[in-house]
Design a protein around this motif. Structure first.
Motif, PDB file in Angstrom:
ATOM      1  N   ARG A  58      -5.033   2.400  -9.382  1.00 61.70           N
ATOM      2  CA  ARG A  58      -5.062   1.905  -7.999  1.00 61.70           C
ATOM      3  C   ARG A  58      -6.483   1.644  -7.494  1.00 61.70           C
ATOM      4  O   ARG A  58      -6.673   0.989  -6.476  1.00 61.70           O
TER       5      ARG A  58
ATOM      6  N   VAL B  97      -7.440   7.014  -3.600  1.00 54.06           N
ATOM      7  CA  VAL B  97      -7.121   6.229  -4.797  1.00 54.06           C
ATOM      8  C   VAL B  97      -7.828   6.768  -6.029  1.00 54.06           C
ATOM      9  O   VAL B  97      -7.393   6.506  -7.150  1.00 54.06           O
TER      10      VAL B  97
ATOM     11  N   ILE C 209      -2.076  -1.273  -0.849  1.00 51.46           N
ATOM     12  CA  ILE C 209      -3.441  -0.748  -0.911  1.00 51.46           C
ATOM     13  C   ILE C 209      -4.448  -1.891  -0.931  1.00 51.46           C
ATOM     14  O   ILE C 209      -5.450  -1.860  -0.227  1.00 51.46           O
TER      15      ILE C 209
ATOM     16  N   ALA D 227      -7.849  -1.140  -4.627  1.00 52.94           N
ATOM     17  CA  ALA D 227      -8.616  -0.815  -3.424  1.00 52.94           C
ATOM     18  C   ALA D 227      -9.970  -1.496  -3.396  1.00 52.94           C
ATOM     19  O   ALA D 227     -10.474  -1.835  -2.325  1.00 52.94           O
TER      20      ALA D 227
END
Length: 157
Positions: free
Chosen positions: A131, A125, A72, A135
């Motif tokens: 996460r 996300v 990611i 990102a």
């Protein structure tokens, strides 16, 4: 039918993220960079260096990044470079704001004026709070590089 469509979209998004991770766009240090910043996510080990060569008209002539991290993070860095290339610094900053808002599920004042179709691939996300930092790291680092200071960025401030 809706479930099938959602599955197809999720598969497409995963394919795009994997493609950008495996074949990152604009990967590499720019030897003629006149702006640079480093970003680190100490919790997961993501690390990104963002390089810009700005022209006399204060637009992004070239952009590159180096780093290591999860799929990611690397895909987001690749997408960020494609998004801001050839924009003015002001426009690039608007995309940073819009993407970071999108990643946490908020609406930004500038969101309606920008083409966020490519960036929406990473919008999922927001369902995974851990996460979001992966990102957005490259985007925050780009913002720092575009400012004259180019201070190091960390996700843990």
């Amino acid at each position: 039918r809706d479930v099938q469509t959602m599955t197809e979209l999720r598969d497409l998004y995963q394919a795009v993220i994997l493609d950008h991770n495996n074949n990152p766009r604009n990967y590499g240090k720019l030897t003629l960079a006149n702006r640079h910043a480093e970003g680190v996510n100490p919790l997961c080990g993501d690390q990104v260096n963002v390089f810009f060569r700005l022209g006399d008209d204060v637009s992004v002539k070239e952009v590159g990044f180096e780093g290591r991290g999860c799929a990611i993070c690397m895909a987001s860095a690749s997408i960020m470079t494609e998004t801001v290339k050839h924009l003015s610094v002001v426009q690039a900053d608007q995309y940073v704001t819009a993407f970071c808002s999108l990643a946490v599920g908020e609406n930004s004042d500038v969101t309606g004026r920008l083409d966020l179709s490519t960036l929406k691939i990473l919008a999922g996300v927001k369902a995974y709070p851990a996460r979001i930092k992966c990102a957005t790291l490259a985007w925050h680092t780009a913002r720092s590089a575009l400012s004259k200071g180019g201070a190091s960025v960390t996700t843990e401030t």
